[in-house]
Design a protein around this motif. Structure first.
Motif, mmCIF file in Angstrom:
data_model
loop_
_atom_site.group_PDB
_atom_site.id
_atom_site.type_symbol
_atom_site.label_atom_id
_atom_site.label_comp_id
_atom_site.label_asym_id
_atom_site.label_seq_id
_atom_site.Cartn_x
_atom_site.Cartn_y
_atom_site.Cartn_z
ATOM 1 N N CYS A 38 -26.579 -32.974 57.238
ATOM 2 C CA CYS A 38 -28.010 -32.506 57.815
ATOM 3 C C CYS A 38 -28.170 -30.741 57.380
ATOM 4 O O CYS A 38 -29.447 -30.561 57.014
ATOM 5 N N ALA A 39 -27.332 -30.438 58.111
ATOM 6 C CA ALA A 39 -26.959 -28.664 57.740
ATOM 7 C C ALA A 39 -27.241 -28.514 55.815
ATOM 8 O O ALA A 39 -27.684 -27.648 55.474
ATOM 9 N N LEU A 40 -26.798 -29.747 55.310
ATOM 10 C CA LEU A 40 -26.089 -28.677 53.797
ATOM 11 C C LEU A 40 -27.900 -29.398 53.306
ATOM 12 O O LEU A 40 -28.254 -28.603 52.850
ATOM 13 N N ALA A 41 -28.523 -30.782 53.678
ATOM 14 C CA ALA A 41 -29.382 -30.970 52.932
ATOM 15 C C ALA A 41 -31.175 -29.618 53.420
ATOM 16 O O ALA A 41 -31.952 -29.168 52.931
ATOM 17 N N GLY A 42 -30.827 -28.830 54.594
ATOM 18 C CA GLY A 42 -31.527 -27.931 55.539
ATOM 19 C C GLY A 42 -31.686 -26.897 54.025
ATOM 20 O O GLY A 42 -32.320 -26.024 54.070
ATOM 21 N N ALA A 43 -30.148 -26.541 53.361
ATOM 22 C CA ALA A 43 -30.053 -25.134 52.777
ATOM 23 C C ALA A 43 -30.284 -26.119 51.388
ATOM 24 O O ALA A 43 -29.729 -25.021 50.509
ATOM 25 N N GLY A 44 -30.383 -27.023 51.218
ATOM 26 C CA GLY A 44 -31.113 -27.437 49.791
ATOM 27 C C GLY A 44 -30.335 -28.219 48.920
ATOM 28 O O GLY A 44 -30.304 -28.464 47.848
ATOM 29 N N GLN A 45 -29.211 -28.353 49.649
ATOM 30 C CA GLN A 45 -28.181 -28.930 48.625
ATOM 31 C C GLN A 45 -28.295 -31.061 49.015
ATOM 32 O O GLN A 45 -27.154 -31.191 49.479
ATOM 33 N N TYR A 46 -29.327 -31.037 48.234
ATOM 34 C CA TYR A 46 -29.515 -32.682 48.512
ATOM 35 C C TYR A 46 -28.918 -33.535 48.070
ATOM 36 O O TYR A 46 -27.920 -34.677 47.961
ATOM 37 N N SER A 47 -28.214 -33.154 46.634
ATOM 38 C CA SER A 47 -27.048 -34.619 46.100
ATOM 39 C C SER A 47 -25.428 -34.117 47.349
ATOM 40 O O SER A 47 -25.419 -34.790 46.819
ATOM 41 N N LEU A 48 -25.115 -33.215 47.770
ATOM 42 C CA LEU A 48 -23.862 -33.385 48.529
ATOM 43 C C LEU A 48 -24.165 -33.858 49.700
ATOM 44 O O LEU A 48 -23.526 -34.368 49.862
ATOM 45 N N ALA A 49 -25.577 -33.367 49.744
ATOM 46 C CA ALA A 49 -25.475 -34.142 51.521
ATOM 47 C C ALA A 49 -25.707 -36.030 51.267
ATOM 48 O O ALA A 49 -25.961 -36.824 51.846
ATOM 49 N N ILE A 50 -26.677 -35.998 49.550
ATOM 50 C CA ILE A 50 -26.678 -37.898 49.844
ATOM 51 C C ILE A 50 -25.716 -37.963 49.610
ATOM 52 O O ILE A 50 -25.033 -39.111 49.809
ATOM 53 N N ASP A 51 -24.288 -37.460 48.793
ATOM 54 C CA ASP A 51 -23.317 -38.208 48.927
ATOM 55 C C ASP A 51 -22.332 -38.529 49.562
ATOM 56 O O ASP A 51 -21.870 -39.337 50.487
ATOM 57 N N ILE A 52 -22.637 -37.431 50.986
ATOM 58 C CA ILE A 52 -22.120 -37.636 52.285
ATOM 59 C C ILE A 52 -22.130 -38.599 52.662
ATOM 60 O O ILE A 52 -21.858 -39.035 53.408
ATOM 61 N N CYS A 53 -23.765 -38.502 52.516
ATOM 62 C CA CYS A 53 -24.323 -39.549 53.673
ATOM 63 C C CYS A 53 -24.247 -41.187 53.111
ATOM 64 O O CYS A 53 -23.821 -41.975 53.839
ATOM 65 N N ASN A 54 -23.784 -41.404 52.270
ATOM 66 C CA ASN A 54 -23.540 -42.844 51.445
ATOM 67 C C ASN A 54 -21.757 -42.803 51.809
ATOM 68 O O ASN A 54 -21.617 -44.132 51.829
#
Length: 65
Positions: A38-54
């Motif tokens: 969630c913090a990465l998504a808030g910082a605009g790191q969408y690709s990394l946040a998506i990989d972590i969530c998956n």
């Protein structure tokens, strides 16, 4: 699809999977990883946040089977 919208959807799905996990001390790591995504998504790191969530959803799915 917009990465931000896709990321928000995946975070929402992961949160729903996380609700199925009993909150025990050994499972607090999953909550921490979810908050990091969630913090990465808030910082605009969408690709990394998506990989972590998956990865987290895949692991949580193995816990339920």
């Amino acid at each position: 699809m917009n990465k931000k919208v896709n990321c928000e959807n995946i975070i929402k799905e992961t949160g729903l999977e996380l609700r199925k996990v009993q909150l025990l001390p050994e499972n607090l790591l999953y909550v921490t990883v979810y908050h990091d995504a969630c913090a990465l998504a808030g910082a605009g790191q969408y690709s990394l946040a998506i990989d972590i969530c998956n990865s987290l959803k895949k692991h949580l799915g193995m816990l339920h089977s």
